[in-house]
Design a protein around this motif. Structure first.
Motif, PDB file in Angstrom:
ATOM      1  N   ALA A 131       0.747  -1.214   0.086  1.00  0.00           N
ATOM      2  CA  ALA A 131       0.139   0.073  -0.065  1.00  0.00           C
ATOM      3  C   ALA A 131       0.889   1.366  -0.086  1.00  0.00           C
ATOM      4  CB  ALA A 131      -0.758   0.066   1.185  1.00  0.00           C
ATOM      5  N   LYS A 132       1.835   1.394   0.925  1.00  0.00           N
ATOM      6  CA  LYS A 132       2.885   2.577   0.761  1.00  0.00           C
ATOM      7  C   LYS A 132       3.496   2.711  -0.583  1.00  0.00           C
ATOM      8  CE  LYS A 132       3.304   2.469   5.812  1.00  0.00           C
ATOM      9  NZ  LYS A 132       4.250   1.991   7.096  1.00  0.00           N
ATOM     10  N   GLN A 133       3.981   1.482  -1.056  1.00  0.00           N
ATOM     11  CA  GLN A 133       4.580   1.445  -2.288  1.00  0.00           C
ATOM     12  C   GLN A 133       4.011   2.482  -3.401  1.00  0.00           C
ATOM     13  OE1 GLN A 133       8.025   0.861  -3.283  1.00  0.00           O
ATOM     14  NE2 GLN A 133       7.353   1.746  -5.089  1.00  0.00           N
ATOM     15  N   TYR A 134       2.440   1.852  -3.319  1.00  0.00           N
ATOM     16  CA  TYR A 134       1.545   2.535  -4.275  1.00  0.00           C
ATOM     17  C   TYR A 134       1.426   4.004  -4.161  1.00  0.00           C
ATOM     18  CZ  TYR A 134      -2.815   3.316  -6.777  1.00  0.00           C
ATOM     19  OH  TYR A 134      -3.847   3.858  -7.654  1.00  0.00           O
ATOM     20  N   ILE A 135       1.298   4.504  -2.820  1.00  0.00           N
ATOM     21  CA  ILE A 135       1.057   5.592  -2.204  1.00  0.00           C
ATOM     22  C   ILE A 135       2.289   6.499  -2.745  1.00  0.00           C
ATOM     23  CG2 ILE A 135       1.008   7.304  -0.415  1.00  0.00           C
ATOM     24  CD1 ILE A 135      -0.545   5.170   1.045  1.00  0.00           C
ATOM     25  N   GLN A 136       3.426   5.754  -2.551  1.00  0.00           N
ATOM     26  CA  GLN A 136       4.666   6.791  -3.026  1.00  0.00           C
ATOM     27  C   GLN A 136       4.691   6.892  -4.588  1.00  0.00           C
ATOM     28  OE1 GLN A 136       8.401   4.554  -2.403  1.00  0.00           O
ATOM     29  NE2 GLN A 136       9.487   6.463  -2.141  1.00  0.00           N
ATOM     30  N   GLU A 137       4.338   5.855  -5.406  1.00  0.00           N
ATOM     31  CA  GLU A 137       4.220   6.117  -6.944  1.00  0.00           C
ATOM     32  C   GLU A 137       3.300   7.163  -7.164  1.00  0.00           C
ATOM     33  OE1 GLU A 137       3.258   1.973  -8.210  1.00  0.00           O
ATOM     34  OE2 GLU A 137       5.148   1.204  -7.615  1.00  0.00           O
ATOM     35  N   GLU A 138       2.128   7.102  -6.641  1.00  0.00           N
ATOM     36  CA  GLU A 138       0.922   7.877  -6.982  1.00  0.00           C
ATOM     37  C   GLU A 138       1.256   9.560  -6.583  1.00  0.00           C
ATOM     38  OE1 GLU A 138      -1.683   7.376  -8.847  1.00  0.00           O
ATOM     39  OE2 GLU A 138      -0.462   5.489  -9.422  1.00  0.00           O
ATOM     40  N   GLY A 139       1.806   9.569  -5.341  1.00  0.00           N
ATOM     41  CA  GLY A 139       2.061  10.887  -4.698  1.00  0.00           C
ATOM     42  C   GLY A 139       0.834  11.327  -3.944  1.00  0.00           C
ATOM     43  N   ALA A 140       1.224  12.413  -3.251  1.00  0.00           N
ATOM     44  CA  ALA A 140       0.221  13.037  -2.418  1.00  0.00           C
ATOM     45  C   ALA A 140      -0.408  14.400  -3.308  1.00  0.00           C
ATOM     46  CB  ALA A 140       0.514  13.347  -1.198  1.00  0.00           C
ATOM     47  N   PRO A 141      -1.546  14.784  -2.831  1.00  0.00           N
ATOM     48  CA  PRO A 141      -2.643  14.313  -1.866  1.00  0.00           C
ATOM     49  C   PRO A 141      -3.343  13.111  -2.363  1.00  0.00           C
ATOM     50  CG  PRO A 141      -3.535  16.138  -3.081  1.00  0.00           C
ATOM     51  CD  PRO A 141      -2.046  16.181  -3.628  1.00  0.00           C
ATOM     52  N   ILE A 142      -3.850  12.038  -1.402  1.00  0.00           N
ATOM     53  CA  ILE A 142      -4.349  10.947  -1.879  1.00  0.00           C
ATOM     54  C   ILE A 142      -5.032  10.674  -0.807  1.00  0.00           C
ATOM     55  CG2 ILE A 142      -2.323   9.470  -0.736  1.00  0.00           C
ATOM     56  CD1 ILE A 142      -2.383   7.831  -3.368  1.00  0.00           C
ATOM     57  N   VAL A 143      -6.121   9.601  -0.875  1.00  0.00           N
ATOM     58  CA  VAL A 143      -7.254   9.278   0.060  1.00  0.00           C
ATOM     59  C   VAL A 143      -6.938   7.940   0.404  1.00  0.00           C
ATOM     60  CG1 VAL A 143      -9.729   9.110   0.334  1.00  0.00           C
ATOM     61  CG2 VAL A 143      -8.859  10.980  -1.180  1.00  0.00           C
ATOM     62  N   VAL A 144      -7.026   7.544   1.753  1.00  0.00           N
ATOM     63  CA  VAL A 144      -6.851   6.321   2.458  1.00  0.00           C
ATOM     64  C   VAL A 144      -8.336   6.049   3.004  1.00  0.00           C
ATOM     65  CG1 VAL A 144      -5.646   4.793   3.738  1.00  0.00           C
ATOM     66  CG2 VAL A 144      -4.495   6.334   2.550  1.00  0.00           C
ATOM     67  N   GLU A 179       3.301  11.230   4.373  1.00  0.00           N
ATOM     68  CA  GLU A 179       3.560  10.814   5.677  1.00  0.00           C
ATOM     69  C   GLU A 179       1.890  10.425   6.336  1.00  0.00           C
ATOM     70  OE1 GLU A 179       5.394  13.488   4.535  1.00  0.00           O
ATOM     71  OE2 GLU A 179       7.042  12.215   4.403  1.00  0.00           O
ATOM     72  N   GLU A 180       1.054  11.499   6.214  1.00  0.00           N
ATOM     73  CA  GLU A 180      -0.030  11.270   6.409  1.00  0.00           C
ATOM     74  C   GLU A 180      -0.838  10.076   6.105  1.00  0.00           C
ATOM     75  OE1 GLU A 180      -3.094  14.871   6.419  1.00  0.00           O
ATOM     76  OE2 GLU A 180      -1.245  15.828   5.902  1.00  0.00           O
ATOM     77  N   ALA A 181      -0.579   9.822   4.753  1.00  0.00           N
ATOM     78  CA  ALA A 181      -1.164   8.579   4.066  1.00  0.00           C
ATOM     79  C   ALA A 181      -0.491   7.351   4.606  1.00  0.00           C
ATOM     80  CB  ALA A 181      -0.938   8.602   2.608  1.00  0.00           C
ATOM     81  N   TYR A 182       0.831   7.301   4.912  1.00  0.00           N
ATOM     82  CA  TYR A 182       1.662   6.166   5.511  1.00  0.00           C
ATOM     83  C   TYR A 182       0.911   5.988   6.817  1.00  0.00           C
ATOM     84  CZ  TYR A 182       5.189   6.915   2.082  1.00  0.00           C
ATOM     85  OH  TYR A 182       5.969   7.035   0.849  1.00  0.00           O
ATOM     86  N   GLU A 183       0.643   7.135   7.791  1.00  0.00           N
ATOM     87  CA  GLU A 183       0.338   6.946   9.127  1.00  0.00           C
ATOM     88  C   GLU A 183      -1.159   6.299   8.912  1.00  0.00           C
ATOM     89  OE1 GLU A 183       0.148  10.710  10.990  1.00  0.00           O
ATOM     90  OE2 GLU A 183       2.602  10.838  10.978  1.00  0.00           O
ATOM     91  N   ALA A 184      -2.233   6.792   8.070  1.00  0.00           N
ATOM     92  CA  ALA A 184      -3.396   6.283   7.876  1.00  0.00           C
ATOM     93  C   ALA A 184      -3.455   4.729   7.337  1.00  0.00           C
ATOM     94  CB  ALA A 184      -4.003   6.806   6.833  1.00  0.00           C
ATOM     95  N   VAL A 185      -2.377   4.199   6.507  1.00  0.00           N
ATOM     96  CA  VAL A 185      -2.163   2.709   6.243  1.00  0.00           C
ATOM     97  C   VAL A 185      -1.666   1.904   7.697  1.00  0.00           C
ATOM     98  CG1 VAL A 185      -0.700   1.210   4.953  1.00  0.00           C
ATOM     99  CG2 VAL A 185      -1.665   3.055   3.958  1.00  0.00           C
ATOM    100  N   ASP A 186      -0.956   2.486   8.352  1.00  0.00           N
ATOM    101  CA  ASP A 186      -0.528   1.844   9.685  1.00  0.00           C
ATOM    102  C   ASP A 186      -1.395   1.819  10.505  1.00  0.00           C
ATOM    103  OD1 ASP A 186       2.146   1.236   8.651  1.00  0.00           O
ATOM    104  OD2 ASP A 186       2.962   3.290   9.784  1.00  0.00           O
ATOM    105  N   SER A 187      -2.399   2.941  10.831  1.00  0.00           N
ATOM    106  CA  SER A 187      -3.400   2.962  11.656  1.00  0.00           C
ATOM    107  C   SER A 187      -4.509   1.853  11.127  1.00  0.00           C
ATOM    108  CB  SER A 187      -4.122   4.221  11.558  1.00  0.00           C
ATOM    109  OG  SER A 187      -5.409   4.225  12.173  1.00  0.00           O
TER     110      SER A 187
END
Length: 529
Positions: A224-237, A255-263
Motif C-alpha cells: 500500500a505504501k509503495q503504491y502511495i509513493q508511486e501516486e504521490g500526495a494528496p491521496i485518499v486512504v 507521511e499522513e497517508a503512511y500513518e493512515a495505512v499503519d493505523s
C-alpha cells in the motif's frame, strides 16, 4: 440453514429502572440467497455458497445508554394502531423506525405528518424524539434481535419498518423482516454491501462502467505504501468496512497517508473494518449528496442536498459525520441530476439486480463534481438516508412519506412523483466540544423549546440527548442537535437556523459558523461565547 449470531449487550436506565439485554441468536433460514453465477459480491467479500445459502457469522456489540420516556413492550396495544379509518381510501399504516439519531428523528417527523400514517414507533429512539411527540419510543426493543422486532410488529400491527442506521442493515435485519412478510424499507445484507464494503462498491463500478475515482485495494501495508509513493500526495486512504464515518483519511502528504495505512493495517485501529484498505486518487472539486429511492428495478430522485463534512469553518480540520447541510444544492443543476441518474444511479440499480441482490431502500451517493470536467464521479455509497441531509429533506417533503416508502417496498415506484415545498432548508449541527475526538458527556442543554419559536419554520432534531434525573436535556453523543430551519431562500433559512442557535443555552457545545458558505460565501455567523 445459515445463521448470524450477534452478541448484543444493551443497557437502559429508564426512570431508575435498569434493563439489560442478553446475547441472542439472529437466525436466517435460506433467505440470503444468490444465483451461483453472481460472483461479484462473493469475490469481493470472500464469501462462499453452501446449498445456495449465504453464511455470515458476525459479532456485534451495541450499547444504548439513553434515559427517556418510553412505552414498555408489556403494555397493551393501542386501539388505533393498524386500524382502518372510515371515509379514507388510502391504506392506513403504523410505522416502526429503527434507530435513535437525528436522521431517525427527522424520519419520524415526516412520517407523523403523513396522512396515511396511524402511528409512529421508534426503537430505541432518544429523549428528543420522545418529548417532541413525533413518535413513541420503544427503548427496550433489541433491534439486533430479529425475532423480537417481528414479534413487536405483529403485536402492534406495524405495517412498515424503516431502518435508519447502516449497522442493522449490514447485519441483515431487513432480510429477517422481509422473510416474515413485514414490508421493510431498507436493503438486504447482500445489497447493503454497497456501504459495508468499499471494495465491493468499487468492483461494481468497474463492472458496470460507473464513473469513480481511480483506486487499488490492499491488505499488505508495504504494498500500500509503495503504491502511495508511486501516486504521490494528496491521496485518499479508506478503510474497507464500516468505521462510523471515521475510516477515511484525505492525506495531503505522504507521511499522513503512511500513518493512515499503519493505523488500519498495522495497529488495527478500526478492527475488521480496516483489515483491507482502498487507496484512491484525490479528486478536486465540490462534494454533493444525491439521494434516490429504489424499489429493486426503478429509482426516483429526491431533492438535492449538500453537507459539510469537516469540523471547522471553511471546510477545515478532520472529517466528521456531518456538521450541517442545506437543500437544494445549487451545484446540482437539473442537468447534472439527470446525468447522475443515467450514469450512476440506474447502472447501480440494474447492476445490483443482475448480481442477484436487488436493492430496495434509499441510495445515498456521495459525489464529487470535478473541477476540471464539471462532471460527477461517485465517491461512496451509503445505503440509508444521510445525516444531516435527511433533516433538510424531510422538512421540505410534502408527499405522504409512508405511502412512498410502501410503494418502494412493493416494487411500485414507477410513475411515483414527489412534492417538495418551495424555498430552502438548512440544518446546523451542534456537537459536544472535542468532537470528533474525545468529548464530555452529560452536559446540560437548555432553552430548546424557546429556540424553536424564535422564527417560523424552525425544527430541532435530536441526535444524542437524554434526560438527567431532574428531567433536563443532557448531551450523550458527539453530534447532539440538528437545528433546522426553512426559508423562502437559503439566506432566510440560514438566518433562522443561526437565530435559533443563539437562543440555545449549551456551554458544552459548539457549531460551525459558515454552513452554506459555498452557496452564501458572504455569510458567517459569530460563535457564542
Amino acid at each position: 440453514m445459515s445463521c448470524t449470531t450477534f452478541n448484543v449487550g444493551t443497557s437502559f436506565n429508564l426512570n431508575g429502572c435498569i434493563k439489560h439485554g442478553v446475547s441472542k441468536p439472529f437466525w436466517f433460514r435460506n433467505q440470503c440467497s444468490f444465483h451461483k453465477s453472481s460472483t461479484l459480491l462473493l469475490d469481493t467479500l470472500n464469501l462462499s455458497f453452501t446449498d445456495h445459502s449465504f453464511s455470515w457469522y458476525n459479532t456485534r456489540s451495541r450499547s444504548f445508554q439513553s434515559v427517556f420516556k418510553c412505552i414498555a413492550q408489556s403494555s397493551e396495544p393501542l386501539a388505533s394502531v393498524g386500524a382502518e379509518t372510515n371515509n379514507n381510501s388510502k391504506e392506513r399504516v403504523a410505522v416502526l423506525v429503527i434507530g435513535g439519531g437525528g436522521r431517525e428523528h427527522a424520519l419520524c417527523y415526516a412520517l407523523q405528518r403523513s396522512p396515511s400514517c396511524d402511528a409512529v414507533f421508534c426503537a430505541p429512539g432518544n429523549a428528543g424524539i420522545a418529548s417532541s411527540g413525533n413518535a413513541t419510543c420503544i427503548s427496550d426493543l433489541d433491534v439486533y434481535d430479529g425475532a423480537a422486532v417481528v414479534s413487536f410488529c405483529r403485536k402492534w400491527g406495524v405495517g412498515l419498518v424503516v431502518i435508519g442506521p447502516e449497522a442493522p442493515l449490514v447485519a441483515g435485519l431487513a432480510n429477517y423482516l422481509v422473510k416474515a412478510g413485514i414490508p421493510t424499507f431498507g436493503p438486504s445484507a447482500e445489497a447493503a454491501a454497497l456501504e459495508g464494503s468499499k471494495n465491493f462498491m468499487k468492483h461494481l463500478c468497474d463492472k458496470y462502467n460507473i464513473p469513480t475515482a481511480k483506486y487499488k485495494t490492499f491488505t499488505d501495508p508495504i504494498a500500500a505504501k509503495q503504491y502511495i509513493q508511486e501516486e504521490g500526495a494528496p491521496i485518499v486512504v479508506k478503510a474497507d468496512g464500516l468505521a462510523a464515518g471515521k475510516g477515511v483519511t484525505v492525506a495531503m502528504t505522504l507521511e499522513e497517508a503512511y500513518e493512515a495505512v499503519d493505523s488500519m493495517l498495522v495497529k488495527g485501529d478500526f478492527g475488521s473494518a480496516g483489515c483491507r484498505v482502498i487507496i484512491e486518487e484525490f479528486l478536486e472539486g465540490e462534494e454533493a449528496s444525491f439521494f434516490a429511492l429504489v424499489d429493486g428495478e426503478n429509482a426516483i430522485p429526491l431533492e438535492s442536498a449538500q453537507d459539510h463534512k469537516r469540523v471547522g469553518d471553511g471546510d477545515t480540520g478532520p472529517n466528521t459525520g456531518g456538521m450541517g447541510a442545506y437543500s437544494p444544492a445549487p451545484i446540482l443543476t437539473k442537468e447534472l441530476q439527470s446525468i447522475v441518474m443515467d450514469s450512476i444511479i440506474m447502472p447501480t440499480v440494474k447492476g445490483m439486480s443482475a448480481e442477484g441482490c436487488k436493492f430496495v431502500g434509499v441510495l445515498y451517493a456521495g459525489l464529487m463534481i470535478e473541477k476540471k470536467s464539471g462532471m460527477p464521479k461517485l465517491i461512496e455509497y451509503n445505503v440509508r438516508f444521510g445525516d444531516p441531509e435527511c433533516q433538510v429533506l424531510m422538512v421540505r417533503l410534502e408527499s405522504d412519506l409512508a405511502q412512498v416508502l410502501l410503494a418502494a417496498c412493493r416494487g411500485e415506484l414507477s410513475g411515483v412523483s414527489l412534492d417538495w415545498s418551495p424555498g430552502s432548508a438548512m440544518v446546523v449541527v451542534m456537537a459536544s466540544k472535542g468532537y470528533p475526538g474525545s468529548y464530555e458527556k452529560g452536559t446540560i442543554i437548555e432553552n430548546l423549546e424557546e429556540a424553536e419559536l424564535v422564527a417560523p419554520g424552525i425544527k430541532i432534531f435530536h441526535a444524542g440527548t437524554a434526560f438527567d434525573s431532574e428531567g433536563r436535556f443532557i448531551a450523550t453523543g458527539g453530534r447532539v442537535l440538528g437545528v433546522t430551519a426553512k426559508g423562502n431562500d437559503l439566506e432566510e433559512a440560514c438566518d433562522r437556523a443561526y437565530q435559533a442557535i443563539e437562543n440555545i443555552n449549551w456551554p458544552g457545545g459548539f457549531y460551525r459558523r459558515d454552513i452554506g458558505w459555498r452557496a452564501l460565501p458572504q455569510k458567517q455567523h459569530a460563535t457564542k461565547d
